[in-house]
Design a protein around this motif. Structure first.
Motif, mmCIF file in Angstrom:
data_model
loop_
_atom_site.group_PDB
_atom_site.id
_atom_site.type_symbol
_atom_site.label_atom_id
_atom_site.label_comp_id
_atom_site.label_asym_id
_atom_site.label_seq_id
_atom_site.Cartn_x
_atom_site.Cartn_y
_atom_site.Cartn_z
ATOM 1 N N GLU A 274 14.627 -28.209 -0.422
ATOM 2 C CA GLU A 274 15.670 -28.371 0.605
ATOM 3 C C GLU A 274 17.086 -27.831 0.033
ATOM 4 O O GLU A 274 17.887 -27.178 0.532
ATOM 5 N N ALA A 275 17.229 -28.059 -1.246
ATOM 6 C CA ALA A 275 18.426 -27.868 -2.140
ATOM 7 C C ALA A 275 18.600 -26.381 -2.332
ATOM 8 O O ALA A 275 19.544 -25.757 -1.964
ATOM 9 N N ARG A 276 17.633 -25.951 -2.718
ATOM 10 C CA ARG A 276 17.515 -24.302 -2.969
ATOM 11 C C ARG A 276 17.649 -23.586 -1.761
ATOM 12 O O ARG A 276 18.738 -22.717 -1.540
ATOM 13 N N ALA A 277 17.252 -23.937 -0.528
ATOM 14 C CA ALA A 277 17.322 -23.301 0.723
ATOM 15 C C ALA A 277 18.751 -23.352 1.264
ATOM 16 O O ALA A 277 19.381 -22.522 1.566
ATOM 17 N N LEU A 278 19.455 -24.813 1.175
ATOM 18 C CA LEU A 278 20.611 -24.809 1.522
ATOM 19 C C LEU A 278 21.640 -24.012 0.668
ATOM 20 O O LEU A 278 22.652 -23.379 0.998
ATOM 21 N N ALA A 279 21.414 -24.142 -0.605
ATOM 22 C CA ALA A 279 22.180 -23.389 -1.661
ATOM 23 C C ALA A 279 22.204 -22.049 -1.375
ATOM 24 O O ALA A 279 23.173 -21.253 -1.634
ATOM 25 N N LYS A 280 21.149 -21.379 -1.206
ATOM 26 C CA LYS A 280 20.921 -19.964 -1.045
ATOM 27 C C LYS A 280 21.894 -19.265 -0.054
ATOM 28 O O LYS A 280 22.589 -18.248 -0.351
ATOM 29 N N ALA A 281 21.877 -19.739 0.974
ATOM 30 C CA ALA A 281 22.785 -19.502 2.259
ATOM 31 C C ALA A 281 24.198 -19.521 1.970
ATOM 32 O O ALA A 281 24.911 -18.728 2.184
ATOM 33 N N ALA A 282 24.571 -20.866 1.447
ATOM 34 C CA ALA A 282 25.891 -21.057 0.854
ATOM 35 C C ALA A 282 26.342 -20.222 0.027
ATOM 36 O O ALA A 282 27.774 -19.751 0.129
ATOM 37 N N PHE A 283 25.753 -20.058 -1.083
ATOM 38 C CA PHE A 283 25.991 -19.419 -2.410
ATOM 39 C C PHE A 283 26.571 -17.649 -1.818
ATOM 40 O O PHE A 283 27.265 -17.095 -2.363
ATOM 41 N N ALA A 284 25.587 -17.053 -1.045
ATOM 42 C CA ALA A 284 25.737 -15.881 -0.447
ATOM 43 C C ALA A 284 27.150 -15.924 0.060
ATOM 44 O O ALA A 284 27.683 -14.793 -0.150
ATOM 45 N N ASP A 285 27.386 -16.528 0.869
ATOM 46 C CA ASP A 285 28.654 -16.749 1.780
ATOM 47 C C ASP A 285 29.994 -17.165 0.712
ATOM 48 O O ASP A 285 30.955 -16.238 0.795
ATOM 49 N N HIS A 286 29.677 -17.924 -0.249
ATOM 50 C CA HIS A 286 30.669 -18.196 -1.189
ATOM 51 C C HIS A 286 30.865 -16.825 -1.957
ATOM 52 O O HIS A 286 32.190 -16.448 -2.102
ATOM 53 N N TYR A 287 29.865 -16.190 -2.270
ATOM 54 C CA TYR A 287 30.013 -14.846 -3.234
ATOM 55 C C TYR A 287 30.751 -13.756 -2.387
ATOM 56 O O TYR A 287 31.490 -13.072 -2.862
ATOM 57 N N GLU A 288 30.331 -13.757 -1.091
ATOM 58 C CA GLU A 288 30.826 -12.703 -0.520
ATOM 59 C C GLU A 288 32.431 -12.716 -0.187
ATOM 60 O O GLU A 288 33.349 -11.864 -0.618
#
Length: 129
Positions: free
Chosen positions: A29-43
């Motif tokens: 669950e943590a990885r799934a949440l982090a992947k979406a959030a990180f993609a937006d953060h990096y953008e």
């Protein structure tokens, strides 16, 4: 007088690192949440560089690799505790700064992550160090 100080007199210098953190009940669950959030953060992070023709941030780093390298702490409480304890005990750190709200993380996930860190991760890291 005139000397640069890196700590208060009589106290050791402070040396720490900052890490993005996402704690959830399970690693998956943590990885799934982090992947979406990180993609937006990096953008968002790289937007101005790209807008001005600088391509140094054209490709987002791989989140799984960042987690594996302990550059981002993501996982269950026990996983994040192990990541943080390794960072603290493996180096000369005496503090850790954490960013819990980043990218598109929703408020509920951020608050849950903070609670899990406070209640489960921090005590485990203190015990290990």
């Amino acid at each position: 007088r005139g000397e640069a100080r890196c700590s208060l007199p009589g106290r050791p210098p402070r040396f720490g690192v900052m890490r993005h953190v996402l704690v959830a009940p399970t690693d998956d669950e943590a990885r799934a949440l982090a992947k979406a959030a990180f993609a937006d953060h990096y953008e968002s992070f790289a937007h101005l560089w790209r807008a001005h023709g600088d391509d140094r941030f054209s490709t987002a780093p791989d989140l799984d690799q960042l987690v594996d390298e302990n550059r981002v702490f993501v996982g269950s409480p026990s996983t994040v505790a192990a990541q943080a304890a390794e960072a603290v005990t493996g180096g000369a750190l005496n503090y850790l700064a954490c960013a819990f709200a980043w990218g598109s993380s929703d408020v509920e996930s951020v608050l849950r992550s903070l609670r899990l860190f406070r209640d489960e991760v921090a005590p485990a890291v203190r015990a290990a160090s």
